[in-house]
Enzyme design. Structure first.
Site, PDB file in Angstrom:
ATOM      1  N   LYS A  39      86.671 -21.144   7.838  1.00  0.00           N
ATOM      2  CA  LYS A  39      87.649 -20.085   8.108  1.00  0.00           C
ATOM      3  C   LYS A  39      87.193 -19.280   9.326  1.00  0.00           C
ATOM      4  O   LYS A  39      85.988 -19.021   9.483  1.00  0.00           O
ATOM      5  CB  LYS A  39      87.763 -19.191   6.869  1.00  0.00           C
ATOM      6  CG  LYS A  39      88.840 -18.130   6.939  1.00  0.00           C
ATOM      7  CD  LYS A  39      88.944 -17.410   5.596  1.00  0.00           C
ATOM      8  CE  LYS A  39      90.015 -16.343   5.591  1.00  0.00           C
ATOM      9  NZ  LYS A  39      90.140 -15.677   4.289  1.00  0.00           N
ATOM     10  N   SER A  43      94.669 -15.681   2.230  1.00  0.00           N
ATOM     11  CA  SER A  43      94.575 -15.760   3.675  1.00  0.00           C
ATOM     12  C   SER A  43      93.809 -16.991   4.175  1.00  0.00           C
ATOM     13  O   SER A  43      93.905 -17.306   5.369  1.00  0.00           O
ATOM     14  CB  SER A  43      93.899 -14.504   4.214  1.00  0.00           C
ATOM     15  OG  SER A  43      92.564 -14.405   3.761  1.00  0.00           O
ATOM     16  N   SER A  74      92.131 -14.803  -1.713  1.00  0.00           N
ATOM     17  CA  SER A  74      92.387 -15.647  -0.537  1.00  0.00           C
ATOM     18  C   SER A  74      91.805 -17.045  -0.563  1.00  0.00           C
ATOM     19  O   SER A  74      92.139 -17.853   0.303  1.00  0.00           O
ATOM     20  CB  SER A  74      91.905 -14.930   0.716  1.00  0.00           C
ATOM     21  OG  SER A  74      92.882 -14.006   1.083  1.00  0.00           O
TER      22      SER A  74
END
Ligand code: GLN
Length: 482
Positions: free
Chosen positions: A82, A157, A181
């Site tokens: 990420k 996310s 997330s």
């Protein structure tokens, strides 16, 4: 081996073949890079792809293997990260205009670990800006699409991370979970996502959103892979003052019939999609059939959990994001005639709408006159939720619940309705408020053939029980005997 076969291998299978030298890391890495090249224009899982570096690492690992060096099971395995986890010399943007050109000078703790174990980084994945969102629509760059249906969101996310795993653009991925997330996009894309106990994985090098919640975790194809990776990235780190010295023991021999499962009554109120509910009920029936005991339990403060989460996380975000002022990090606006204007213009043009909304909410909640009514109250609720969980875990090993009231929604569906978007987090935030480990495991699909994730929440440092419980569900989903 054919490319499609290479891409279908899970971690344990790939690692065995690499070990036996039946495949090379270069072959495996090339298969992933080619798939990214071919499909990422449709999915948009990545912000940066580091092809050259990946191939160099893969070749290095292959040479070490040929030379007979003793390598870890992760050596030569391609993964994605990420884009809020710092990678030395590689852009780390947090999907924000502010950090579009930010290149860290150091690696996050988790990256150091994976590098030491010889894993091969393929690139950095898309996300909601600074981790704020549930759909990946808040990225300043592009929207990540759900590999199962391109008209739908991948979830957020860590949507790029989950989509990279589901779309076979990485064998596993690192994400971060502040309020869901990792679990939410895993559930939407049909991957296994673990948010570990707070403190189990060092946050050194993770760009902070809400520090008392943020936790790095793993998104993978199955629970066994996930455990093997968490084993490598977890553990004490002196550079994170909240890192725990308690180590995670990930082996556990609990049987399904010994499991004590709790169902939180308040979790099953109105508003859950019928198909999601069906999948949860099937999972509960399956555990019952295996002889597990099922208990109805209560978390009365849960009704205030979402509110408390959004107040505290926004308060922390407003403070954490104060460092982005146009002076030290990232973007500096070109138009200014005073230092105030430099701050103001850099922040106005550098942050997206959702980030500004959180900064304003957080600043308001912390301001004199409102602090008692908002921030302090939210902290009290957080303490209550923690103690209610403690009570439940005196008699239960795991709590079972949905990950989200719905499956992946359509792109744009909640774009103008942030409150509706926040409701997606209703089942995930309680574990963050209490610092508990929680996993999302795919179990069934809805009417549109979209994956449904089941959430299992455990005691602090109870990850082993969660992995074991998740693997029972996986085997049932595949039709294997336990
Ligand atoms: N959707 C939640 C939020 O927007 C959770 C985000 C996260 O876990 N990073 O705050």
């Amino acid at each position: 081996m054919k490319k499609s076969e290479l891409l279908s291998l899970n971690l344990l299978e790939a690692s065995e073949l690499l070990n036996k030298k039946e495949i090379s890391s270069k072959e495996l890495t090339t298969a992933y890079l080619e798939n990214i090249e071919e499909n990422d224009c449709k999915i948009g899982a990545y912000i940066t792809v580091t092809s050259d570096l990946a191939l160099q690492t893969a070749e290095k690992i292959d040479t070490m293997r040929v030379n007979g060096e003793n390598l870890s099971p992760l050596a030569g395995i391609p993964f994605s990260v990420k884009d809020n986890i710092c990678t030395k010399g590689i852009k780390t943007t947090c999907a924000s205009e502010f950090l579009r050109d930010f290149t860290p000078v150091y690696d996050a703790h988790v990256i150091e670990r994976l590098k030491n174990f010889g894993a091969v980084m393929l690139g950095k994945t898309n996300m909601d800006e600074f981790g704020m969102g549930s759909s990946n629509e808040n990225s300043a760059f592009h929207i990540t699409k759900n590999p199962r249906d391109f008209e739908r969101v991948a979830g957020g996310s860590s949507g790029g991370s989950a989509a990279s795993v589901a779309g076979k653009e990485a064998l596993f991925s690192l994400g971060s979970d502040t309020g869901g997330s990792i679990r939410l996009p895993s559930s939407f894309c049909g991957a296994v996502g673990m948010k570990p106990t707070y403190g189990a994985v060092s946050r050194y090098g993770l760009v902070a959103f809400a520090s008392s919640f943020d936790q790095i975790g793993v998104i993978s194809r199955n629970a066994a892979d996930n455990a093997a990776i968490l084993d490598v990235i977890s553990g004490w780190d002196c550079r994170d003052s909240t890192s725990s010295k308690q180590s995670l023991n990930l082996s556990c021999d609990i049987t399904a019939e010994k499991l004590k499962i709790g169902i939180v009554r308040e979790f099953f109120a109105d508003g859950i999609d019928e198909d999601v509910l069906n999948c949860i009920q099937n999972a509960i029936e399956f555990y019952k059939k295996c002889g597990a005991s099922i208990d109805y339990v209560s978390l009365p403060s849960i009704k205030s959990a979402l509110w408390a989460y959004y107040i505290i996380s926004s308060a922390e975000a407003s403070s954490n994001l104060a460092r982005f002022d146009g002076v030290r990090y990232g973007r500096r606006d070109e138009n200014y005639s005073s230092i105030e204007e430099l701050y103001k213009n850099s922040r106005t043009n550098g942050f997206g709408e959702e980030v500004k909304r959180r900064i304003m909410t957080g600043t308001f909640a912390l301001s004199a006159g409102y602090y008692e009514n908002y921030y302090k109250k939210a902290q009290r609720i957080r303490e209550k939720i923690k103690s209610e969980f403690e009570e439940i875990f005196k008699k239960c090993d795991v709590i079972i619940s949905p990950v989200c009231p719905t499956t992946a929604f359509k792109i744009g569906e909640y774009r103008d309705n942030p409150e509706q978007m926040y409701l997606s987090d209703i089942y995930t935030v309680p574990a963050n408020l209490a610092g508990l480990p929680a996993i999302s495991v795919p179990f069934g699909t809805d009417r549109d053939n979209l994956p449904v994730g089941i959430q299992l929440i455990g005691r602090p440092f109870g990850e082993a029980v969660l992995y074991k419980s998740a693997s029972f569900l996986e085997k049932e989903a595949c039709g294997d005997d336990i």
